[in-house]
Write a protein that holds these residues in place. Structure first.
Motif, short mmCIF file in Angstrom:
data_model
loop_
_atom_site.label_atom_id
_atom_site.label_comp_id
_atom_site.label_asym_id
_atom_site.label_seq_id
_atom_site.Cartn_x
_atom_site.Cartn_y
_atom_site.Cartn_z
N ALA A 1 0.83 -1.21 0.00
CA ALA A 1 0.00 0.00 0.00
C ALA A 1 0.87 1.26 0.00
O ALA A 1 0.55 2.25 -0.67
N VAL A 2 1.96 1.22 0.74
CA VAL A 2 2.87 2.37 0.77
C VAL A 2 3.54 2.55 -0.58
O VAL A 2 3.62 3.66 -1.12
N ARG A 3 4.02 1.46 -1.17
CA ARG A 3 4.73 1.55 -2.45
C ARG A 3 3.80 2.00 -3.56
O ARG A 3 4.23 2.69 -4.49
N LEU A 4 2.53 1.64 -3.47
CA LEU A 4 1.57 2.03 -4.50
C LEU A 4 0.99 3.42 -4.26
O LEU A 4 0.21 3.91 -5.07
N GLY A 5 1.36 4.05 -3.16
CA GLY A 5 0.86 5.38 -2.86
C GLY A 5 -0.52 5.38 -2.24
O GLY A 5 -1.12 6.46 -2.08
N ARG A 6 -1.04 4.22 -1.86
CA ARG A 6 -2.34 4.16 -1.21
C ARG A 6 -2.27 4.69 0.21
O ARG A 6 -3.24 5.22 0.75
N VAL A 7 -1.11 4.53 0.83
CA VAL A 7 -0.86 5.08 2.17
C VAL A 7 0.42 5.90 2.08
O VAL A 7 1.47 5.39 1.69
N ARG A 8 0.32 7.17 2.42
CA ARG A 8 1.47 8.08 2.32
C ARG A 8 2.26 8.09 3.62
O ARG A 8 1.67 8.06 4.70
N THR A 9 3.56 8.15 3.51
CA THR A 9 4.43 8.20 4.68
C THR A 9 5.15 9.54 4.73
O THR A 9 5.21 10.28 3.75
N VAL A 10 5.72 9.82 5.89
CA VAL A 10 6.47 11.06 6.09
C VAL A 10 7.82 10.70 6.70
O VAL A 10 7.96 9.66 7.36
N PRO A 11 8.85 11.54 6.47
CA PRO A 11 10.16 11.26 7.07
C PRO A 11 10.10 11.27 8.59
O PRO A 11 9.35 12.05 9.19
N ALA A 12 10.88 10.41 9.21
CA ALA A 12 10.96 10.38 10.67
C ALA A 12 11.85 11.52 11.15
O ALA A 12 12.82 11.91 10.48
N ALA A 13 11.51 12.08 12.30
CA ALA A 13 12.27 13.22 12.82
C ALA A 13 13.72 12.86 13.10
O ALA A 13 14.62 13.69 12.96
N ASP A 14 13.97 11.60 13.50
CA ASP A 14 15.32 11.19 13.84
C ASP A 14 16.07 10.59 12.64
O ASP A 14 17.16 10.05 12.80
N GLY A 15 15.46 10.68 11.46
CA GLY A 15 16.10 10.12 10.28
C GLY A 15 15.94 8.63 10.12
O GLY A 15 16.55 8.03 9.23
N GLY A 16 15.14 7.99 10.96
CA GLY A 16 14.93 6.56 10.90
C GLY A 16 13.90 6.18 9.85
O GLY A 16 13.69 6.91 8.86
N ARG A 17 13.27 5.04 10.06
CA ARG A 17 12.28 4.56 9.10
C ARG A 17 11.10 5.52 9.01
O ARG A 17 10.68 6.09 10.01
N ARG A 18 10.60 5.71 7.81
CA ARG A 18 9.50 6.63 7.59
C ARG A 18 8.27 6.23 8.40
O ARG A 18 8.07 5.06 8.70
N ARG A 19 7.45 7.21 8.73
CA ARG A 19 6.30 6.99 9.59
C ARG A 19 5.01 7.40 8.85
O ARG A 19 5.07 7.89 7.72
N VAL A 20 3.89 7.20 9.50
CA VAL A 20 2.60 7.52 8.92
C VAL A 20 1.90 8.53 9.82
O VAL A 20 1.75 8.29 11.02
N ALA A 21 1.51 9.65 9.24
CA ALA A 21 0.84 10.69 10.02
C ALA A 21 -0.54 10.21 10.46
O ALA A 21 -1.21 9.45 9.76
N ARG A 22 -0.96 10.69 11.63
CA ARG A 22 -2.29 10.33 12.13
C ARG A 22 -3.37 10.78 11.15
O ARG A 22 -4.36 10.08 10.93
#
Length: 329
Positions: free
Chosen positions: A37-58
């Motif tokens: 879903a993330v790769r297809l753009g169905r669920v959008r992610t945002v960069p993590a503040a600490d530079g780690g794995r991307r996260r999903v906004a509420r």
């Protein structure tokens, strides 16, 4: 006073963003479904503040939940099927399905290795239905294959890995937020020797490695399964490699103009270039790579510049075109 006091229950402030594992649970998706879903753009992610794995906004969780037919519609959008189920959806034999896929008519969306370390390709169910329903594809479903398609198959060409890489590249570039991330996405599809040849600066190579997109695990590092997956994820077609080399160099031109790669304080910062970069073209199924039978444009292959590791006076840049002329001299 007590009668005039209004008390309200304490409200919990929702987290600004969620880890991907938590987001998958809240959306009712399995790990593989969520990654797709993330790769297809169905669920959008945002960069993590600490530079780690991307996260999903509420807010993104709420947006997806508000879509019509959730959660069944979301699961259907990310439903991936193998050859047998795909052939059933298209009402064709598995042999014809495999020939269509090998000839590049069907683009895989994922792959995995089974217990025998054989590559199993997966395809989006909704794309297969659309392909089968298109009137223009009717001859491919029942009739004799076109001469060009048969020639490719007779020559043993299998375009499934390349088509998957094209789609994968488009997904990575779509998730990139700046030129350095785009350069790292392109570099991840090239073998390390080619990256070393094109990116002479060790600080830039280290930065690209840090920004390298995370890949789904295919076994322990250096295991037989991991090596097989590495071969699939690395470009091997000459025309594909030529396109990726040029794309990496152009992405680096833009990235260097944006900001230099992090380096020690005593290292020389390169002078920013002032030329306009050329952006690679993408489409919904991935990056628009050259046709397998087409010759690479120009025929020339250029390499990257080497940055200074030790402090020294900066030399003026004559721009990308001057550099290309010097390389061709």
């Amino acid at each position: 006073m007590g009668g005039n006091t209004i008390t309200t229950p304490a409200t919990r402030v929702p987290a600004a963003s969620l880890a991907q594992s938590r987001a998958a649970r809240e959306l009712g998706l399995k790990r593989g479904e969520f990654e797709l879903a993330v790769r297809l753009g169905r669920v959008r992610t945002v960069p993590a503040a600490d530079g780690g794995r991307r996260r999903v906004a509420r807010e993104e969780i709420e947006r997806v939940r508000d879509t019509a037919g959730f959660p069944d519609s979301l699961r259907e959008h990310v439903r991936a099927v193998g050859t047998t189920e795909g052939a059933t959806l298209m009402d064709i034999t598995t042999a014809r399905f495999t020939r269509l896929a090998r000839a590049g008519m069907l683009t895989p969306v994922r792959f995995y290795l089974n217990r025998y370390r054989a590559v199993v390709w997966l395809y989006l169910a909704e794309e297969l239905r659309e392909f089968a329903a298109a009137e223009v594809n009717a001859p491919l479903m029942t009739g004799r294959a076109p001469d060009r398609m048969r020639a490719r198959l007779d020559a043993g060409i299998d375009l499934r890995p390349r088509n998957w890489r094209s789609r994968h590249a488009g997904q990575l570039l779509g998730q990139s937020t700046d030129a350095w991330e785009r350069a790292a996405a392109v570099a991840s599809l090239l073998d390390p020797v080619t990256v070393l040849e094109l990116v002479k600066c060790p600080y830039e190579r280290g930065y690209l490695s840090k920004l390298r997109p995370e890949s789904t695990g295919h076994g322990a590092p250096d295991s037989p399964s991991a090596r097989i997956a590495e071969r699939i994820m690395t470009a091997d077609d000459p025309h594909e490699i030529s396109w990726l080399r040029a794309s990496l160099l152009l992405s680096l031109v833009e990235a260097r103009r944006l900001r230099p790669a992090p380096r020690p304080p005593n290292a020389r910062t390169p002078v920013a270039a002032h030329q306009e970069p050329l952006a690679p073209t993408t489409h919904s199924k991935g990056v628009a790579l050259p046709e397998p039978d087409a010759a690479p444009a120009g025929g020339a292959i250029v390499t990257g510049e080497q940055c200074a590791v030790e402090a020294e006076p900066p030399r003026p840049s004559r721009g990308l075109f001057g550099w290309l002329r010097r390389r061709g001299a």
